[in-house]
Design a protein around this motif. Structure first.
Motif, short mmCIF file in Angstrom:
data_model
loop_
_atom_site.label_atom_id
_atom_site.label_comp_id
_atom_site.label_asym_id
_atom_site.label_seq_id
_atom_site.Cartn_x
_atom_site.Cartn_y
_atom_site.Cartn_z
N LEU A 10 21.20 96.71 -21.27
CA LEU A 10 19.96 96.56 -20.51
C LEU A 10 19.93 95.18 -19.87
N PRO A 11 19.38 95.08 -18.64
CA PRO A 11 19.16 93.73 -18.08
C PRO A 11 18.32 92.91 -19.06
N GLN A 12 18.60 91.60 -19.10
CA GLN A 12 17.98 90.74 -20.10
C GLN A 12 16.45 90.85 -20.14
N ASP A 13 15.80 90.80 -18.97
CA ASP A 13 14.34 90.83 -18.95
C ASP A 13 13.80 92.19 -19.39
N ASP A 14 14.55 93.23 -19.05
CA ASP A 14 14.11 94.56 -19.44
C ASP A 14 14.17 94.70 -20.96
N ALA A 15 15.26 94.20 -21.55
CA ALA A 15 15.39 94.23 -23.01
C ALA A 15 14.28 93.40 -23.66
N LEU A 16 14.03 92.22 -23.10
CA LEU A 16 12.98 91.34 -23.65
C LEU A 16 11.62 92.03 -23.58
N ALA A 17 11.35 92.71 -22.45
CA ALA A 17 10.06 93.41 -22.29
C ALA A 17 9.93 94.49 -23.37
N ALA A 18 10.99 95.26 -23.59
CA ALA A 18 10.95 96.32 -24.61
C ALA A 18 10.77 95.72 -25.99
N GLU A 19 11.45 94.62 -26.27
CA GLU A 19 11.33 93.97 -27.58
C GLU A 19 9.91 93.42 -27.79
N PHE A 20 9.34 92.91 -26.72
CA PHE A 20 7.95 92.43 -26.82
C PHE A 20 7.03 93.59 -27.18
#
Lengths: 230, 183
Positions: A10-20
Motif C-alpha cells: 500500500l502507498p505509505q499514506d494509504d497504509a497510515l490512514a488505514a492504521e489510524f
C-alpha cells in the motif's frame, strides 16, 4: 524500527490512514496523524475512505443499552446554551392559541410575552400563509432565535418543510428545516442578522429529507409572509 | 435507496445542526445503544464508556453542522466519532489489559446485527465478502484491531508474534482488502 516488512504494497499514506482508522497507532503517531487530517485534505480523504470501508466491522459489535442517566447528563450539559427558547418552543403552549386564531391575533399574543429592552431590538413576526398552510414565525433580535410554530402544514410524508429568508435583494437564504407537527427554534446565522428586517419575507418550501441540496428552494413554495415589527 | 430509519436519523442530525435539542434526543434514541456497545468494547469498563458516550453526543451537538449526508452515512459519521473518542481516552491511560485474541473476535460468527437498517447493507456485504478472501489470521488481526482499537504492540502481544511480523501481516491484509473492495 524493523524494516523486514514489505513497503511496496500500500502507498505509505494509504497504509497510515488505514492504521489510524483501525486504531493501531501509538498515542504520538495518532496525534501526528490527527494534525495531518486537520491540515491535509488529501490525507483526510484517505482516512474518510477507510472509515466508510471498515465501518461494517461495527455490525458485529452488539448494542448495549446505556443507563438512563447518561441522557440526563447530556441534556443537563446542553441546558445553559439553549434555555431561552423553551417557553416559545412548547407546542402545548401554542396549540391552544394557534387553532382558529388569525395571524394578527397571534401577533398580539406574541407581543404579550415579549418585553423588548431596547426600541431598536423589537421582535419581528411573520404569519406565513398560502393554500392550506399557516405558520407563525418570530425572530428575537436579542438572541437571533427564530421560533416557528406550525398551525396548519400539510406536506408529503417523504418531504420536509424548509424555511427561507428573502431579504430586499430577492435571493432566498435557508434558515433551516421545520417540523410539520412541532414548534422549532432555529438560529439566525450571524451573517443574516442585518437582512432580517421588516422589509424581508419568510417563505416555506417543500424539500427532500435533509433540505434543499442546492442551497436554493427546489420544491414548491407553499407559504410566505412579510416580517413586521411588533 | 435509504431505509426509513436512516432517513429519520439524517433529519435528526440536520435538526441537531439547527440547534434543536429534540434532534439530538432523537439521534440519541436511535443510536446510543450501538455507540455505547462500540465504546464499551474499546474501553472495557462501563463507567469510562458512559463518560465517553456523553462526550460523543456533546461532540455531535457541537459538530452536527459538519455532517454532510451527501458524503457520509450517518452511522459511519457517528461510529467514527465514538471510536475516535474512545481510542483517544484509552491511549491517554498508561496501560490496559486486553483479552486473548480468541475471545476478542468470537462474535465474528454472529449473524449480522438487527441494527442493519441504519447501516448500508451493500457495503457491509462487500466488506464481509472481501474478508472471506483473507487468511484466517489476517481476518482475526483486522477484526481484533478494529473492535478494540488495539495498537500494533498490543496486537503483537495478543497474537504472540514479533512486532515486525504483526505489522507485515496487517499491511498485507489491508492491501488485499483494498484490492478486493475496489473491484
Amino acid at each position: 524500527m524493523s524494516d523486514t516488512f514489505d513497503h511496496s504494497q500500500l502507498p505509505q499514506d494509504d497504509a497510515l490512514a488505514a492504521e489510524f482508522v483501525l486504531g493501531l497507532l501509538s498515542q504520538a503517531d495518532r496525534q501526528a496523524a490527527e494534525r495531518r487530517i486537520a491540515r491535509e485534505p488529501a490525507f483526510a480523504g484517505l482516512v474518510a475512505h477507510w472509515e466508510a470501508q471498515l465501518v461494517p466491522f461495527a455490525d458485529d459489535i452488539a448494542p448495549v443499552q446505556p443507563p438512563h442517566d447518561v441522557w440526563l447528563r447530556i441534556s443537563t450539559a446542553l441546558r445553559p446554551e439553549k434555555v431561552q427558547a423553551s417557553r416559545w418552543a412548547s407546542l402545548a403552549f401554542w396549540r391552544g392559541f394557534a387553532i382558529g386564531a388569525s395571524g394578527l391575533a397571534l401577533a398580539s399574543l406574541v407581543a404579550l410575552f415579549v418585553v423588548p429592552n431596547a426600541p431598536s431590538q423589537k421582535p419581528l413576526v411573520a404569519t406565513i400563509t398560502g393554500g392550506n398552510t399557516t405558520l407563525v414565525a418570530t425572530i428575537d433580535p436579542r438572541t437571533n432565535n427564530i421560533v416557528v410554530v406550525p398551525a396548519a402544514l400539510n406536506i408529503p410524508a417523504d418531504k420536509v418543510p424548509e424555511l427561507w429568508l428573502i431579504p430586499a435583494d430577492g435571493k432566498p437564504r435557508s434558515l433551516g428545516i421545520l417540523r410539520r407537527d412541532q414548534a422549532v427554534t432555529l438560529v439566525l446565522p450571524p451573517g443574516l442578522a442585518t437582512q432580517a428586517t421588516a422589509a424581508a419575507v419568510l417563505a416555506v418550501s417543500v424539500e427532500p429529507p435533509g433540505g434543499s441540496p442546492t442551497g436554493l428552494p427546489t420544491g414548491p413554495v407553499i407559504g410566505q409572509g412579510k416580517l413586521t415589527n411588533l | 435507496m435509504e431505509s426509513d430509519a436512516r432517513q429519520l436519523l439524517v433529519s435528526a442530525l440536520v435538526r441537531t445542526a439547527a440547534g434543536e435539542r429534540t434532534g439530538l434526543q432523537t439521534t440519541y434514541r436511535l443510536t446510543s445503544a450501538k455507540l455505547f456497545g462500540v465504546c464499551l468494547r474499546i474501553l472495557g469498563e462501563r463507567a469510562e464508556a458512559e463518560d465517553v458516550l456523553q462526550e460523543v453526543y456533546l461532540t455531535v451537538w457541537r459538530k452536527a453542522a459538519d455532517f454532510d449526508p451527501a458524503r457520509a452515512s450517518p452511522m459511519t459519521w457517528l461510529i467514527t466519532i465514538a471510536r475516535n473518542r474512545a481510542i483517544d481516552r484509552v491511549r491517554s491511560k498508561a496501560q490496559r489489559k486486553l483479552d486473548p485474541i480468541e475471545a476478542a473476535t468470537e462474535v465474528a460468527d454472529a449473524t449480522p446485527s438487527a441494527q442493519a437498517s441504519l447501516e448500508d447493507a451493500q457495503s457491509s456485504a462487500k466488506l464481509h465478502g472481501c474478508l472471506g478472501g483473507l487468511a484466517e489470521r489476517e481476518q482475526t488481526a483486522l477484526r481484533g484491531a478494529y473492535f478494540d482499537g488495539a495498537t500494533y504492540e498490543e496486537m503483537a502481544e495478543r497474537m504472540t508474534m514479533p512486532l515486525g511480523t504483526m505489522k507485515s501481516l496487517i499491511r498485507r491484509a489491508l492491501m488485499k482488502l483494498k484490492t478486493c473492495l475496489e473491484q
